[in-house]
Scaffold this active site. Structure first.
Site, PDB file in Angstrom:
ATOM      1  N   LYS A   1     -12.061 100.487  -8.200  1.00  0.00           N
ATOM      2  CA  LYS A   1     -12.212  99.523  -7.096  1.00  0.00           C
ATOM      3  C   LYS A   1     -12.215  98.091  -7.620  1.00  0.00           C
TER       4      LYS A   1
ATOM      5  N   HIS B   1     -24.248  72.165 -14.811  1.00  0.00           N
ATOM      6  CA  HIS B   1     -23.474  71.438 -13.812  1.00  0.00           C
ATOM      7  C   HIS B   1     -22.031  71.272 -14.296  1.00  0.00           C
TER       8      HIS B   1
ATOM      9  N   CYS C   1     -16.563 102.564  -8.415  1.00  0.00           N
ATOM     10  CA  CYS C   1     -16.780 101.197  -8.887  1.00  0.00           C
ATOM     11  C   CYS C   1     -15.650 100.644  -9.762  1.00  0.00           C
TER      12      CYS C   1
ATOM     13  N   GLU D   1     -15.065  96.574   1.460  1.00  0.00           N
ATOM     14  CA  GLU D   1     -14.378  96.250   0.197  1.00  0.00           C
ATOM     15  C   GLU D   1     -12.880  96.540   0.294  1.00  0.00           C
TER      16      GLU D   1
ATOM     17  N   TYR E   1     -20.099  99.463   2.867  1.00  0.00           N
ATOM     18  CA  TYR E   1     -19.626  98.994   1.560  1.00  0.00           C
ATOM     19  C   TYR E   1     -18.138  99.322   1.350  1.00  0.00           C
TER      20      TYR E   1
ATOM     21  N   CYS F   1     -18.168 106.950 -10.003  1.00  0.00           N
ATOM     22  CA  CYS F   1     -18.114 105.529 -10.369  1.00  0.00           C
ATOM     23  C   CYS F   1     -16.901 105.243 -11.246  1.00  0.00           C
TER      24      CYS F   1
ATOM     25  N   GLU G   1     -26.134  76.432  -9.490  1.00  0.00           N
ATOM     26  CA  GLU G   1     -27.128  75.348  -9.562  1.00  0.00           C
ATOM     27  C   GLU G   1     -27.697  75.016  -8.181  1.00  0.00           C
TER      28      GLU G   1
HETATM   29  C1  LIG Z   1     -15.151 103.802  -3.512  1.00  0.00           C
HETATM   30  C2  LIG Z   1     -16.531 103.675  -4.108  1.00  0.00           C
HETATM   31  C3  LIG Z   1     -16.906 102.488  -4.700  1.00  0.00           C
HETATM   32  C4  LIG Z   1     -18.169 102.361  -5.256  1.00  0.00           C
HETATM   33  N1  LIG Z   1     -18.504 101.165  -5.820  1.00  0.00           N
HETATM   34  C5  LIG Z   1     -19.731 101.007  -6.364  1.00  0.00           C
HETATM   35  C6  LIG Z   1     -20.083  99.783  -6.991  1.00  0.00           C
HETATM   36  O1  LIG Z   1     -19.300  98.839  -7.058  1.00  0.00           O
HETATM   37  N2  LIG Z   1     -21.326  99.683  -7.534  1.00  0.00           N
HETATM   38  C7  LIG Z   1     -22.233 100.713  -7.485  1.00  0.00           C
HETATM   39  O2  LIG Z   1     -23.345 100.573  -8.006  1.00  0.00           O
HETATM   40  N3  LIG Z   1     -21.916 101.899  -6.889  1.00  0.00           N
HETATM   41  C8  LIG Z   1     -20.693 102.062  -6.337  1.00  0.00           C
HETATM   42  N4  LIG Z   1     -20.359 103.260  -5.763  1.00  0.00           N
HETATM   43  C9  LIG Z   1     -21.380 104.343  -5.739  1.00  0.00           C
HETATM   44  C10 LIG Z   1     -21.451 105.055  -7.109  1.00  0.00           C
HETATM   45  O3  LIG Z   1     -20.163 105.476  -7.478  1.00  0.00           O
HETATM   46  C11 LIG Z   1     -22.380 106.256  -7.008  1.00  0.00           C
HETATM   47  O4  LIG Z   1     -23.638 105.832  -6.520  1.00  0.00           O
HETATM   48  C12 LIG Z   1     -22.592 106.920  -8.379  1.00  0.00           C
HETATM   49  O5  LIG Z   1     -21.368 107.353  -8.902  1.00  0.00           O
HETATM   50  C13 LIG Z   1     -23.542 108.110  -8.241  1.00  0.00           C
HETATM   51  O6  LIG Z   1     -23.658 108.770  -9.467  1.00  0.00           O
HETATM   52  P1  LIG Z   1     -24.059 110.329  -9.514  1.00  0.00           P
HETATM   53  O7  LIG Z   1     -24.125 110.677 -10.961  1.00  0.00           O
HETATM   54  O8  LIG Z   1     -25.213 110.590  -8.661  1.00  0.00           O
HETATM   55  O9  LIG Z   1     -22.838 111.088  -8.837  1.00  0.00           O
HETATM   56  P2  LIG Z   1     -21.249 111.205  -9.298  1.00  0.00           P
HETATM   57  O10 LIG Z   1     -20.906 110.011 -10.064  1.00  0.00           O
HETATM   58  O11 LIG Z   1     -20.569 111.541  -8.087  1.00  0.00           O
HETATM   59  O12 LIG Z   1     -21.317 112.419 -10.320  1.00  0.00           O
HETATM   60  C14 LIG Z   1     -21.533 113.735  -9.933  1.00  0.00           C
HETATM   61  C15 LIG Z   1     -20.683 114.628 -10.818  1.00  0.00           C
HETATM   62  O13 LIG Z   1     -21.060 115.984 -10.608  1.00  0.00           O
HETATM   63  C16 LIG Z   1     -19.914 116.797 -10.645  1.00  0.00           C
HETATM   64  N5  LIG Z   1     -20.254 118.038  -9.943  1.00  0.00           N
HETATM   65  C17 LIG Z   1     -20.541 118.208  -8.637  1.00  0.00           C
HETATM   66  N6  LIG Z   1     -20.885 119.491  -8.385  1.00  0.00           N
HETATM   67  C18 LIG Z   1     -20.800 120.137  -9.572  1.00  0.00           C
HETATM   68  C19 LIG Z   1     -21.038 121.472  -9.960  1.00  0.00           C
HETATM   69  N7  LIG Z   1     -21.490 122.383  -9.096  1.00  0.00           N
HETATM   70  N8  LIG Z   1     -20.818 121.803 -11.253  1.00  0.00           N
HETATM   71  C20 LIG Z   1     -20.379 120.887 -12.157  1.00  0.00           C
HETATM   72  N9  LIG Z   1     -20.165 119.604 -11.840  1.00  0.00           N
HETATM   73  C21 LIG Z   1     -20.386 119.225 -10.567  1.00  0.00           C
HETATM   74  C22 LIG Z   1     -18.855 115.959  -9.966  1.00  0.00           C
HETATM   75  O14 LIG Z   1     -17.557 116.385 -10.331  1.00  0.00           O
HETATM   76  C23 LIG Z   1     -19.187 114.554 -10.489  1.00  0.00           C
HETATM   77  O15 LIG Z   1     -18.459 114.262 -11.660  1.00  0.00           O
HETATM   78  C24 LIG Z   1     -19.086 103.444  -5.225  1.00  0.00           C
HETATM   79  C25 LIG Z   1     -18.702 104.657  -4.634  1.00  0.00           C
HETATM   80  C26 LIG Z   1     -17.444 104.770  -4.086  1.00  0.00           C
HETATM   81  C27 LIG Z   1     -17.036 106.087  -3.485  1.00  0.00           C
HETATM   82  N1  LIG Z   2     -20.351  97.648  -4.116  1.00  0.00           N
HETATM   83  C1  LIG Z   2     -21.091  98.752  -4.126  1.00  0.00           C
HETATM   84  O1  LIG Z   2     -22.162  98.805  -4.694  1.00  0.00           O
HETATM   85  C2  LIG Z   2     -20.605  99.979  -3.388  1.00  0.00           C
HETATM   86  C3  LIG Z   2     -19.286 100.093  -3.015  1.00  0.00           C
HETATM   87  C4  LIG Z   2     -18.870 101.238  -2.341  1.00  0.00           C
HETATM   88  C5  LIG Z   2     -19.791 102.245  -2.058  1.00  0.00           C
HETATM   89  N2  LIG Z   2     -21.073 102.101  -2.435  1.00  0.00           N
HETATM   90  C6  LIG Z   2     -22.073 103.162  -2.104  1.00  0.00           C
HETATM   91  O2  LIG Z   2     -21.449 104.230  -1.417  1.00  0.00           O
HETATM   92  C7  LIG Z   2     -22.125 104.469  -0.186  1.00  0.00           C
HETATM   93  C8  LIG Z   2     -21.170 104.980   0.832  1.00  0.00           C
HETATM   94  O3  LIG Z   2     -20.327 103.927   1.307  1.00  0.00           O
HETATM   95  P1  LIG Z   2     -19.771 103.929   2.797  1.00  0.00           P
HETATM   96  O4  LIG Z   2     -19.149 102.625   3.057  1.00  0.00           O
HETATM   97  O5  LIG Z   2     -18.997 105.175   3.023  1.00  0.00           O
HETATM   98  O6  LIG Z   2     -21.090 104.124   3.650  1.00  0.00           O
HETATM   99  P2  LIG Z   2     -22.098 103.053   4.299  1.00  0.00           P
HETATM  100  O7  LIG Z   2     -23.275 103.830   4.679  1.00  0.00           O
HETATM  101  O8  LIG Z   2     -22.248 101.866   3.440  1.00  0.00           O
HETATM  102  O9  LIG Z   2     -21.332 102.562   5.619  1.00  0.00           O
HETATM  103  C9  LIG Z   2     -20.886 103.439   6.600  1.00  0.00           C
HETATM  104  C10 LIG Z   2     -20.490 102.604   7.802  1.00  0.00           C
HETATM  105  O10 LIG Z   2     -19.790 103.448   8.700  1.00  0.00           O
HETATM  106  C11 LIG Z   2     -20.223 103.172  10.021  1.00  0.00           C
HETATM  107  N3  LIG Z   2     -19.974 104.396  10.778  1.00  0.00           N
HETATM  108  C12 LIG Z   2     -20.581 105.599  10.637  1.00  0.00           C
HETATM  109  N4  LIG Z   2     -20.012 106.504  11.472  1.00  0.00           N
HETATM  110  C13 LIG Z   2     -19.020 105.860  12.131  1.00  0.00           C
HETATM  111  C14 LIG Z   2     -18.063 106.243  13.091  1.00  0.00           C
HETATM  112  N5  LIG Z   2     -18.006 107.494  13.525  1.00  0.00           N
HETATM  113  N6  LIG Z   2     -17.191 105.318  13.553  1.00  0.00           N
HETATM  114  C15 LIG Z   2     -17.222 104.044  13.102  1.00  0.00           C
HETATM  115  N7  LIG Z   2     -18.109 103.623  12.185  1.00  0.00           N
HETATM  116  C16 LIG Z   2     -18.991 104.515  11.696  1.00  0.00           C
HETATM  117  C17 LIG Z   2     -21.690 102.765   9.885  1.00  0.00           C
HETATM  118  O11 LIG Z   2     -22.075 101.930  10.948  1.00  0.00           O
HETATM  119  C18 LIG Z   2     -21.661 102.006   8.556  1.00  0.00           C
HETATM  120  O12 LIG Z   2     -21.414 100.638   8.752  1.00  0.00           O
HETATM  121  C19 LIG Z   2     -22.754 103.125   0.161  1.00  0.00           C
HETATM  122  O13 LIG Z   2     -23.848 103.266   1.017  1.00  0.00           O
HETATM  123  C20 LIG Z   2     -23.134 102.583  -1.177  1.00  0.00           C
HETATM  124  O14 LIG Z   2     -24.407 103.063  -1.519  1.00  0.00           O
HETATM  125  C21 LIG Z   2     -21.500 100.987  -3.089  1.00  0.00           C
END
Ligand SMILES: Cc1cc2nc3c(=O)[nH]c(=O)nc-3n(C[C@H](O)[C@H](O)[C@H](O)COP(=O)(O)OP(=O)(O)OC[C@H]3O[C@@H](n4cnc5c(N)ncnc54)[C@H](O)[C@@H]3O)c2cc1C
Ligand SMILES: NC(=O)c1ccc[n+]([C@@H]2O[C@H](COP(=O)([O-])OP(=O)(O)OC[C@H]3O[C@@H](n4cnc5c(N)ncnc54)[C@H](O)[C@@H]3O)[C@@H](O)[C@H]2O)c1
Length: 448
Positions: A50, A437, A47, A180, A176, A42, A442
């Site tokens: 992004k 408003h 997040c 985005e 997602y 994140c 609203e």
């Molecule tokens: C591009 C993108 C945009 C996103 N935007 C949003 C958003 O706008 N809003 C939202 O709610 N969610 C968003 N998400 C999803 C959100 O980032 C994740 O759901 C969230 O970070 C999950 O938290 P986590 O702690 O489970 O995993 P992570 O945040 O991935 O944390 C896991 C940590 O574990 C560490 N780790 C892994 N294996 C080991 C190991 N063996 N030993 C030590 N450390 C290890 C990793 O280095 C990492 O730091 C986005 C994701 C992406 C990819």
């Molecule tokens: N604003 C947010 O909260 C936010 C932003 C980014 C990511 N995320 C989290 O991260 C997760 C992962 O995001 P994501 O966008 O990678 O996954 P996603 O599951 O949201 O979407 C994957 C998309 O890829 C398509 N797809 C799968 N295989 C394909 C293929 N071979 N060819 C073409 N299309 C294919 C699916 O139909 C789907 O629409 C999300 O599910 C969400 O939970 C959240």
């Protein structure tokens, strides 16, 4: 048996850091292993960076209508390299605050890769420690489909380190991440094509909302190839060639190809077998509603459990785990109450059931109230920008069971309405509330 720690946490992302702070506040001896930067996906590659790019792209969209508001047309230039450097500086500042918080709360931070030696012993690189309870919070990584030439594609991780903005960007996946990036990169001037296997982008969101978002992005110039998939990537002298098959068969030329086809749990290199922890579907750690694995002292939260891959879900699971196991306060997460948003332009956000989900659960007792209008800011500018709001209600009392919005500030508006909906409000409660408003929000109070 005495252990080095009461709680050992693998991973300091959203989930791990939240669990560590909560557990430390209860006076527990806590250690956390992290192999990369603190804050996880994140903060470092999700997040936060992004949302900063979304803000950068908003300047481009506002510049387009600025002349309608009396500003003279002026040429402006966006410097991606300079901007992305500022983004990473900001992330570094937040990283430092994480480290300080850990130190202040007495949390031991072990830098390195954690693996299981047995159900109570972990190795962090070469350092061995033992713990009474272990929490797996290792997150997820981009899922990469197995197609020829996929090594030429990049993931969301690399998008935050692009040396320059690509002129032509193809995105595999209209979820997602794909949507985005399509929205912001299009606003910043890239020619974007999205390929998705579904009929419409963003499966899971309300049909009216996701269809309208796809239409809005199409009007802005994003090309969508639905019901199709990428089958091959080739390198040629002027960039990359992506072959698409399915309903549409095409070859697309691109400078960069982003693969955004979901995220796979990071469970492969943990030596889970040594602790006999069971995995479920898609290599996720199998847990019950209390985030308990099949081993009584081992738990898992966040993206590695593949329940709902959102930061607030990861944090809520982490806090519920600590409260249940250490604070004698049993807690589970209600996934129906978690709102979510896609930070595209227009933005979409929702909480609760979609119209289809509600109708299949409650049948004819479901009613929907909706409105579609041009927001004030865009009336003067004569753009085609629209806002759509939709409220799904059920039964005679017209209890609100779903709210959905497309348009400016959707995420902030749904966030606030979500608090009330969690408390079981009805359509009448919305009608009786007094508005601010003029606002977009609203309109939720005057639906008929
Ligand atoms: C591009 C993108 C945009 C996103 N935007 C949003 C958003 O706008 N809003 C939202 O709610 N969610 C968003 N998400 C999803 C959100 O980032 C994740 O759901 C969230 O970070 C999950 O938290 P986590 O702690 O489970 O995993 P992570 O945040 O991935 O944390 C896991 C940590 O574990 C560490 N780790 C892994 N294996 C080991 C190991 N063996 N030993 C030590 N450390 C290890 C990793 O280095 C990492 O730091 C986005 C994701 C992406 C990819
Ligand atoms: N604003 C947010 O909260 C936010 C932003 C980014 C990511 N995320 C989290 O991260 C997760 C992962 O995001 P994501 O966008 O990678 O996954 P996603 O599951 O949201 O979407 C994957 C998309 O890829 C398509 N797809 C799968 N295989 C394909 C293929 N071979 N060819 C073409 N299309 C294919 C699916 O139909 C789907 O629409 C999300 O599910 C969400 O939970 C959240």
């Amino acid at each position: 048996m005495t252990y080095d720690y009461d709680l050992f946490i693998m991973g300091a992302g959203s989930a791990g850091a939240a669990a560590a702070s909560k557990a430390a506040s209860l006076g527990l001896r806590v250690a956390v292993a992290e192999q990369e930067a603190l804050g996880g996906t994140c903060l470092n590659r999700g997040c936060i960076p992004k949302k900063l790019i979304v803000y950068a792209a908003d300047f481009a969209l506002h510049n387009k209508i600025a002349p309608d508001y009396g500003w003279s047309k002026s040429s402006s230039h966006f410097n991606w390299t300079q901007f992305i450097r500022s983004v990473h500086k900001q992330i570094d500042r937040i990283n430092t605050s994480y480290k300080e918080r850990f130190e202040k709360n007495g949390i031991t931070l072990l830098r390195g890769h954690a693996t299981f030696i047995d159900a109570h012993t972990i190795k962090v690189d070469e350092h061995k420690v033992s713990a009474d309870k272990i929490l797996i919070a290792v997150g997820a990584r981009p899922f990469i489909p197995d197609i020829p030439g996929i090594e030429y594609a990049i993931t969301s991780r690399e998008m935050f380190h692009l040396p320059y903005l690509p002129k032509r960007l193809a995105i595999i996946g209209g979820g997602y991440i794909g949507v985005e990036f399509a929205s912001m990169m299009n606003a910043l001037g890239c020619r974007v094509t999205v390929i998705d296997t579904s009929e419409t982008i963003l499966e899971g969101f309300d049909d009216d909302i996701r269809k309208s978002l796809q239409e809005s992005l199409s009007k802005r110039g994003v090309k969508f190839i639905n019901n199709s998939t990428a089958t091959e990537i080739k390198h040629y002298e002027e960039g990359l060639l992506l072959t698409v098959s399915g309903k549409y068969k095409k070859t697309i030329a691109a400078d960069s190809i982003l693969v955004a086809t979901g995220r796979a749990p990071n469970t492969e290199k943990l030596d889970l077998d040594n602790a006999q922890v069971e995995m479920g579907e898609k290599n996720a750690i199998k847990v019950d509603e209390y985030s308990r694995t099949n081993q009584e002292n081992i738990f898992a939260v966040g993206d590695c459990t593949n329940r709902l891959q959102l930061t607030p879900a990861a944090k809520s699971e982490a806090v519920a785990f600590v409260n249940t196991i250490f604070a004698n306060h049993t807690e589970t997460v209600n996934y129906n109450e978690i709102p979510s948003a896609v930070f595209a332009r227009p933005e979409i956000a929702s909480m609760g059931m979609t119209e289809n989900q509600a109708r299949s659960k409650f049948g004819d007792s479901v009613k929907c109230y909706s409105n579609k209008f041009q927001p004030l800011m865009h009336q003067l500018a004569s753009t085609e920008e629209q806002v759509i709001i939709k409220v799904v209600v059920e039964g005679e009392s017209e209890r609100v069971i779903g709210i959905h919005m497309l348009g400016e500030h959707a995420a902030d508006i749904i966030q606030c309405l979500g608090v009330a909906i969690r408390k079981g409000i009805t359509k009448q409660d919305l009608d009786e509330a007094i508005a601010i408003h003029p606002t977009t929000a609203e309109e939720f109070l005057t639906l008929d």
